[in-house]
Motif scaffolding. Structure first.
Motif, PDB file in Angstrom:
ATOM      1  N   GLU A 241       0.840  -1.190   0.000  1.00  0.00           N
ATOM      2  CA  GLU A 241       0.000   0.000   0.000  1.00  0.00           C
ATOM      3  C   GLU A 241       0.883   1.251   0.000  1.00  0.00           C
ATOM      4  O   GLU A 241       1.819   1.368   0.773  1.00  0.00           O
ATOM      5  N   ILE A 242       0.568   2.164  -0.896  1.00  0.00           N
ATOM      6  CA  ILE A 242       1.326   3.411  -0.991  1.00  0.00           C
ATOM      7  C   ILE A 242       0.374   4.553  -0.657  1.00  0.00           C
ATOM      8  O   ILE A 242      -0.739   4.618  -1.188  1.00  0.00           O
ATOM      9  N   ARG A 243       0.817   5.418   0.232  1.00  0.00           N
ATOM     10  CA  ARG A 243      -0.009   6.546   0.633  1.00  0.00           C
ATOM     11  C   ARG A 243       0.582   7.805   0.003  1.00  0.00           C
ATOM     12  O   ARG A 243       1.768   8.094   0.179  1.00  0.00           O
ATOM     13  N   VAL A 244      -0.228   8.533  -0.729  1.00  0.00           N
ATOM     14  CA  VAL A 244       0.249   9.746  -1.394  1.00  0.00           C
ATOM     15  C   VAL A 244      -0.456  10.951  -0.782  1.00  0.00           C
ATOM     16  O   VAL A 244      -1.685  10.983  -0.706  1.00  0.00           O
ATOM     17  N   GLU A 245       0.348  11.918  -0.318  1.00  0.00           N
ATOM     18  CA  GLU A 245      -0.230  13.137   0.245  1.00  0.00           C
ATOM     19  C   GLU A 245       0.326  14.334  -0.521  1.00  0.00           C
ATOM     20  O   GLU A 245       1.224  14.190  -1.326  1.00  0.00           O
ATOM     21  N   GLY A 246      -0.201  15.495  -0.247  1.00  0.00           N
ATOM     22  CA  GLY A 246       0.367  16.695  -0.848  1.00  0.00           C
ATOM     23  C   GLY A 246      -0.635  17.438  -1.710  1.00  0.00           C
ATOM     24  O   GLY A 246      -1.828  17.157  -1.677  1.00  0.00           O
ATOM     25  N   SER A 247      -0.090  18.381  -2.474  1.00  0.00           N
ATOM     26  CA  SER A 247      -0.949  19.319  -3.191  1.00  0.00           C
ATOM     27  C   SER A 247      -0.692  19.317  -4.681  1.00  0.00           C
ATOM     28  O   SER A 247       0.397  18.999  -5.139  1.00  0.00           O
ATOM     29  N   ILE A 248      -1.723  19.671  -5.419  1.00  0.00           N
ATOM     30  CA  ILE A 248      -1.598  19.867  -6.863  1.00  0.00           C
ATOM     31  C   ILE A 248      -2.301  21.178  -7.216  1.00  0.00           C
ATOM     32  O   ILE A 248      -3.218  21.602  -6.517  1.00  0.00           O
TER      33      ILE A 248
ATOM     34  N   ALA B 247      -0.156   6.653 -14.107  1.00  0.00           N
ATOM     35  CA  ALA B 247      -0.590   5.446 -14.810  1.00  0.00           C
ATOM     36  C   ALA B 247       0.077   4.222 -14.200  1.00  0.00           C
ATOM     37  O   ALA B 247      -0.495   3.146 -14.143  1.00  0.00           O
ATOM     38  N   LYS B 248       1.293   4.393 -13.743  1.00  0.00           N
ATOM     39  CA  LYS B 248       2.037   3.287 -13.141  1.00  0.00           C
ATOM     40  C   LYS B 248       2.389   3.677 -11.718  1.00  0.00           C
ATOM     41  O   LYS B 248       2.859   4.775 -11.464  1.00  0.00           O
ATOM     42  N   MET B 249       2.123   2.757 -10.808  1.00  0.00           N
ATOM     43  CA  MET B 249       2.347   3.052  -9.402  1.00  0.00           C
ATOM     44  C   MET B 249       3.377   2.077  -8.857  1.00  0.00           C
ATOM     45  O   MET B 249       3.152   0.862  -8.857  1.00  0.00           O
ATOM     46  N   LEU B 250       4.509   2.587  -8.431  1.00  0.00           N
ATOM     47  CA  LEU B 250       5.539   1.722  -7.851  1.00  0.00           C
ATOM     48  C   LEU B 250       5.913   2.249  -6.481  1.00  0.00           C
ATOM     49  O   LEU B 250       6.038   3.452  -6.278  1.00  0.00           O
ATOM     50  N   CYS B 251       6.092   1.318  -5.511  1.00  0.00           N
ATOM     51  CA  CYS B 251       6.474   1.740  -4.163  1.00  0.00           C
ATOM     52  C   CYS B 251       7.871   2.352  -4.198  1.00  0.00           C
ATOM     53  O   CYS B 251       8.201   3.204  -3.393  1.00  0.00           O
ATOM     54  N   ARG B 252       8.688   1.878  -5.127  1.00  0.00           N
ATOM     55  CA  ARG B 252      10.007   2.465  -5.386  1.00  0.00           C
ATOM     56  C   ARG B 252      10.448   1.962  -6.751  1.00  0.00           C
ATOM     57  O   ARG B 252       9.992   0.916  -7.205  1.00  0.00           O
ATOM     58  N   GLU B 253      11.327   2.699  -7.360  1.00  0.00           N
ATOM     59  CA  GLU B 253      11.720   2.406  -8.739  1.00  0.00           C
ATOM     60  C   GLU B 253      12.243   0.975  -8.891  1.00  0.00           C
ATOM     61  O   GLU B 253      11.948   0.294  -9.861  1.00  0.00           O
ATOM     62  N   GLU B 254      13.009   0.498  -7.897  1.00  0.00           N
ATOM     63  CA  GLU B 254      13.662  -0.805  -8.029  1.00  0.00           C
ATOM     64  C   GLU B 254      12.877  -1.930  -7.351  1.00  0.00           C
ATOM     65  O   GLU B 254      13.435  -2.971  -7.018  1.00  0.00           O
ATOM     66  N   CYS B 255      11.583  -1.725  -7.155  1.00  0.00           N
ATOM     67  CA  CYS B 255      10.761  -2.762  -6.510  1.00  0.00           C
ATOM     68  C   CYS B 255      10.902  -4.074  -7.277  1.00  0.00           C
ATOM     69  O   CYS B 255      10.771  -4.117  -8.489  1.00  0.00           O
TER      70      CYS B 255
END
Ligand code: ZN
Ligand code: ZN
Length: 171
Positions: free
Chosen positions: A67-74, A122-130
């Motif tokens: 699970e990845i949690r994304v916070e912040g503003s756009i 479009a693509k969701m990765l927990c980190r680039e090298e997952c």
């Protein structure tokens, strides 16, 4: 999220909204409230809206399902014009909303929801090298070793392999 524009004069008006994500039809992967803060500037029959949207959502990593949690503003900017308004220098048709001549308020819900959804990667990765999950045993290869067992060798084949090895040695 509605801004009253009936009878307002030219100038800049600050606004702030804080609504549950479900109130603008976002699904339960969006947590808590969506906040929108900004200013609406009126110049004759046009309105320029500049704002910042703050939201939180969770998604699964495409590879390991963490699970990845994304916070912040756009940012969100919208240009409102009346049907016969001046369109000078308006090349980009994105985020242009035409107001009815007698419209008394601006409702931001659709623009805010669209901005939030368009921002989703479009693509969701927990980190680039997952390293992802092993398709065989399902082990999370970021944390665990693969548990796939090496297939046991049939004893008959073992004999054959020995014979072949012997033959090889004789040559
Ligand atoms: Zn991952
Ligand atoms: Zn495995």
């Amino acid at each position: 999220m509605e801004i009253d524009i009936a009878g307002v004069g030219d100038g800049e008006y600050a606004f702030a909204f804080d609504v549950p994500a479900s109130a603008i039809n976002l699904d339960e992967s969006f947590l808590g409230n969506v906040k929108v803060e900004g200013t609406l500037r009126k110049v004759s029959s046009q309105f320029f809206l500049t704002s910042t949207i703050t939201r939180t959502y969770v998604r699964e990593c495409d590879r390991c399902l963490a699970e990845i949690r994304v916070e912040g503003s756009i940012p969100l900017t919208v240009y409102y014009r009346t049907e016969f308004g001046d369109r000078r220098g308006l090349e980009d048709e994105d985020n242009v909303v035409t107001l009815e001549p007698d419209q008394e308020s601006i409702v931001l819900d659709d623009e805010v929801r669209d901005a939030i959804l368009l921002d989703l990667p479009a693509k969701m990765l927990c980190r680039e090298e997952c390293k992802g999950l092993c398709p065989g045993c399902g082990a999370d290869l970021n944390n665990d070793a693969c548990r796939c067992e090496t297939p046991a060798i049939d004893p008959r084949w073992e004999k054959l392999a020995e014979m072949l090895k012997k033959n090889g040695d004789q040559e």
